[in-house]
Enzyme design. Structure first.
Site, mmCIF file in Angstrom:
data_model
loop_
_atom_site.group_PDB
_atom_site.id
_atom_site.type_symbol
_atom_site.label_atom_id
_atom_site.label_comp_id
_atom_site.label_asym_id
_atom_site.label_seq_id
_atom_site.Cartn_x
_atom_site.Cartn_y
_atom_site.Cartn_z
ATOM 1 N N HIS A 1 0.863 -1.187 0.000
ATOM 2 C CA HIS A 1 0.000 0.000 0.000
ATOM 3 C C HIS A 1 0.898 1.235 0.000
ATOM 4 O O HIS A 1 2.040 1.196 0.477
ATOM 5 C CB HIS A 1 -0.874 0.019 1.250
ATOM 6 N N GLU B 1 0.981 3.874 1.823
ATOM 7 C CA GLU B 1 1.481 4.289 3.138
ATOM 8 C C GLU B 1 2.654 3.426 3.603
ATOM 9 O O GLU B 1 3.651 3.945 4.102
ATOM 10 C CB GLU B 1 0.365 4.210 4.203
ATOM 11 N N CYS C 1 -6.288 2.162 5.672
ATOM 12 C CA CYS C 1 -6.940 0.941 6.147
ATOM 13 C C CYS C 1 -6.323 0.581 7.507
ATOM 14 O O CYS C 1 -5.317 1.172 7.915
ATOM 15 C CB CYS C 1 -6.718 -0.189 5.138
ATOM 16 N N CYS D 1 -2.485 -0.157 7.426
ATOM 17 C CA CYS D 1 -1.671 1.043 7.243
ATOM 18 C C CYS D 1 -1.777 1.978 8.443
ATOM 19 O O CYS D 1 -0.784 2.584 8.852
ATOM 20 C CB CYS D 1 -2.074 1.763 5.965
#
Length: 140
Positions: A44, A46, A74, A77
């Site tokens: 992801h 992040e 999410c 993260c």
């Protein structure tokens, strides 16, 4: 947030999420989702930006850093953000399905974190990028 939006536009086959990390007013890391590109479910924006910033600072702690991300993180993260010590999180669109800092789960509250969080930053611009991606995906 403009830099994070530009990162989101660099996504090829992934949900267009972009992230930048700043320290002392300077961008030290930037990334976008690469889950499909890297065949890595943890890739992801992040997580990738946190890893890059840790290398730049030669530290696992990102104290006094700010993160700008186009979509509310999410839970995976969000927890990484909290554990990294990032001081301030700014996000664009709210994540009604998987939001980990406000919308679905409030991990900062559960963890008793002191992080400052500001949501809805350039929310419309961030949402447009996501909506266009999903509209195109559904049309295929």
């Amino acid at each position: 947030m403009l830099n994070a939006i530009n990162e989101a536009r660099n996504c090829k086959n992934d949900i267009p999420v972009g992230c930048v990390i700043k320290k002392d007013g300077k961008i030290i890391a930037s990334a976008h989702n690469k889950r499909e590109e890297l065949n890595d479910i943890t890739a992801h924006a992040e997580i990738l930006a946190i890893k890059e910033a840790q290398k730049v600072l030669n530290s696992s702690r990102l104290n006094d850093c700010e993160m700008y991300v186009t979509l509310e993180p999410c839970p995976m993260c969000a927890w990484a953000v909290l554990q990294s010590g990032i001081k301030t999180l700014y996000f664009g669109a709210y994540n009604a399905q998987y939001g980990g800092v406000e919308s679905v789960v409030n991990l900062p509250k559960i963890s008793n974190s002191k992080i400052k969080i500001y949501g809805g930053i350039m929310e419309e611009e961030c949402s447009i990028i996501l909506n266009e991606f999903f509209r195109e995906l559904r049309s295929k």
